[in-house]
Design a protein around this motif. Sequence first.
Motif, PDB file in Angstrom:
ATOM      1  N   SER A 174       0.823  -1.204   0.000  1.00 56.11           N
ATOM      2  CA  SER A 174       0.000   0.000   0.000  1.00 56.11           C
ATOM      3  C   SER A 174       0.860   1.260   0.000  1.00 56.11           C
ATOM      4  O   SER A 174       1.835   1.361   0.752  1.00 56.11           O
ATOM      5  CB  SER A 174      -0.915   0.004   1.225  1.00 56.11           C
ATOM      6  N   GLY A 175       0.505   2.200  -0.866  1.00 56.58           N
ATOM      7  CA  GLY A 175       1.214   3.469  -0.916  1.00 56.58           C
ATOM      8  C   GLY A 175       2.485   3.451  -1.729  1.00 56.58           C
ATOM      9  O   GLY A 175       3.229   4.432  -1.728  1.00 56.58           O
ATOM     10  N   GLU A 176       2.731   2.349  -2.471  1.00 58.60           N
ATOM     11  CA  GLU A 176       3.955   2.244  -3.264  1.00 58.60           C
ATOM     12  C   GLU A 176       3.626   1.857  -4.700  1.00 58.60           C
ATOM     13  O   GLU A 176       2.702   1.085  -4.954  1.00 58.60           O
ATOM     14  CB  GLU A 176       4.913   1.210  -2.655  1.00 58.60           C
ATOM     15  N   LEU A 177       4.411   2.400  -5.638  1.00 59.28           N
ATOM     16  CA  LEU A 177       4.206   2.125  -7.053  1.00 59.28           C
ATOM     17  C   LEU A 177       5.516   1.718  -7.729  1.00 59.28           C
ATOM     18  O   LEU A 177       6.600   2.088  -7.283  1.00 59.28           O
ATOM     19  CB  LEU A 177       3.660   3.369  -7.771  1.00 59.28           C
ATOM     20  N   LEU A 178       5.362   0.968  -8.833  1.00 57.71           N
ATOM     21  CA  LEU A 178       6.471   0.643  -9.721  1.00 57.71           C
ATOM     22  C   LEU A 178       6.260   1.370 -11.043  1.00 57.71           C
ATOM     23  O   LEU A 178       5.140   1.424 -11.552  1.00 57.71           O
ATOM     24  CB  LEU A 178       6.530  -0.868  -9.989  1.00 57.71           C
ATOM     25  N   ILE A 179       7.319   1.922 -11.606  1.00 54.19           N
ATOM     26  CA  ILE A 179       7.226   2.537 -12.925  1.00 54.19           C
ATOM     27  C   ILE A 179       7.259   1.437 -13.975  1.00 54.19           C
ATOM     28  O   ILE A 179       8.119   0.548 -13.938  1.00 54.19           O
ATOM     29  CB  ILE A 179       8.366   3.546 -13.134  1.00 54.19           C
TER      30      ILE A 179
ATOM     31  N   ILE B 263       7.484   5.984  -5.332  1.00 54.18           N
ATOM     32  CA  ILE B 263       8.040   5.166  -6.412  1.00 54.18           C
ATOM     33  C   ILE B 263       9.173   4.325  -5.843  1.00 54.18           C
ATOM     34  O   ILE B 263      10.179   4.851  -5.371  1.00 54.18           O
ATOM     35  CB  ILE B 263       8.563   6.054  -7.556  1.00 54.18           C
ATOM     36  N   VAL B 264       9.005   2.992  -5.872  1.00 51.76           N
ATOM     37  CA  VAL B 264       9.976   2.100  -5.222  1.00 51.76           C
ATOM     38  C   VAL B 264      10.710   1.184  -6.198  1.00 51.76           C
ATOM     39  O   VAL B 264      11.627   0.463  -5.799  1.00 51.76           O
ATOM     40  CB  VAL B 264       9.295   1.238  -4.136  1.00 51.76           C
ATOM     41  N   GLY B 265      10.342   1.189  -7.487  1.00 53.63           N
ATOM     42  CA  GLY B 265      11.045   0.305  -8.404  1.00 53.63           C
ATOM     43  C   GLY B 265      10.534   0.405  -9.827  1.00 53.63           C
ATOM     44  O   GLY B 265       9.709   1.269 -10.163  1.00 53.63           O
ATOM     45  N   PHE B 266      11.050  -0.515 -10.663  1.00 51.56           N
ATOM     46  CA  PHE B 266      10.694  -0.586 -12.074  1.00 51.56           C
ATOM     47  C   PHE B 266      10.249  -2.005 -12.402  1.00 51.56           C
ATOM     48  O   PHE B 266      10.873  -2.979 -11.975  1.00 51.56           O
ATOM     49  CB  PHE B 266      11.889  -0.194 -12.953  1.00 51.56           C
ATOM     50  N   THR B 267       9.204  -2.137 -13.190  1.00 46.66           N
ATOM     51  CA  THR B 267       8.702  -3.444 -13.584  1.00 46.66           C
ATOM     52  C   THR B 267       9.615  -4.081 -14.629  1.00 46.66           C
ATOM     53  O   THR B 267      10.521  -3.431 -15.172  1.00 46.66           O
ATOM     54  CB  THR B 267       7.298  -3.334 -14.190  1.00 46.66           C
ATOM     55  N   ASP B 268       9.357  -5.339 -14.945  1.00 41.06           N
ATOM     56  CA  ASP B 268      10.064  -6.015 -16.037  1.00 41.06           C
ATOM     57  C   ASP B 268       9.884  -5.214 -17.326  1.00 41.06           C
ATOM     58  O   ASP B 268       8.764  -4.840 -17.700  1.00 41.06           O
ATOM     59  CB  ASP B 268       9.519  -7.429 -16.243  1.00 41.06           C
ATOM     60  N   GLY B 269      10.994  -4.944 -18.003  1.00 45.96           N
ATOM     61  CA  GLY B 269      10.944  -4.274 -19.303  1.00 45.96           C
ATOM     62  C   GLY B 269      10.491  -2.831 -19.287  1.00 45.96           C
ATOM     63  O   GLY B 269      10.184  -2.260 -20.342  1.00 45.96           O
TER      64      GLY B 269
END
Length: 258
Positions: free
Chosen positions: A61-66, A91-97
């Motif tokens: 909760s409260g966190e997103l991935l770009i 913003i805590v990270g990046f998704t695959d690709g």
Amino acid sequence: LHEQTVSQPADPTREGHIFYRWTYNGSAWLFQHKKITSDITLEAEWFPAHKVLTTEPSGTSGELLISGFINEMQKNLTVLTIPEIINGNTIVGFTDGAFEKLSDAYAHKIVIPNTVKTIGVKAFADIQSVHIEFTGPISKLSEYAFYNCAHLEEITFEKGLTEIPAYCFYSATEIETIELPEGLTVIEENAFEKCSSLKTLFLPSTLQSIKNMAFEDIGKLEVIYKGTKEDFDKINIEENNDELLNAKIYFYSETEPT
């Protein structure tokens, strides 16, 4: 400063927004060409971050991935500084690709906020013309994360990172120094293969295994190992790591070495 140009200031920051450019009377101010003839006030032009970047929930909760860019937002920015917070979420990270094969149609340089800790599979793979700058340490990596990422010059890691996945930094040709944290136990196959600029490598005393071709084709290397020679000799180093084995290696000592 009458009839002189002025230097461009550092880009400002604003929660949930991405800085685009400085303007005067609605037009872009070109610092290298425009001369000051009287007192003026420049205004910052911004994009709402959610109209430039796509995101996904991280599972917390409260966190997103770009997850990528919105295609029509090709503004050819000089520097794109990603904000720490978008729509009230960190913003805590990046998704695959997420940024795989990213071109400079979006930006010439991208600055990653220090809230980012997780990098997905191929998140920054095959990026040839965009400079990538991290402002904080990373705690979780994935396979091929920076595969063939030509302009990643520096990255740091948090204690707690346990492995460098396969092909993670394959042909990341501008990295000169890597300091791997205590707690790391394994470097998977081809992890740093063809990192042709790598000159200095810090290895933790907790390291147990270096897989096949992890340090293949990297050139001359100096290694600082945070353990004794006896500890180093216990590491399972697989085939095709000759550059590592032939490197100049410094070992930890509690006393001044002779």
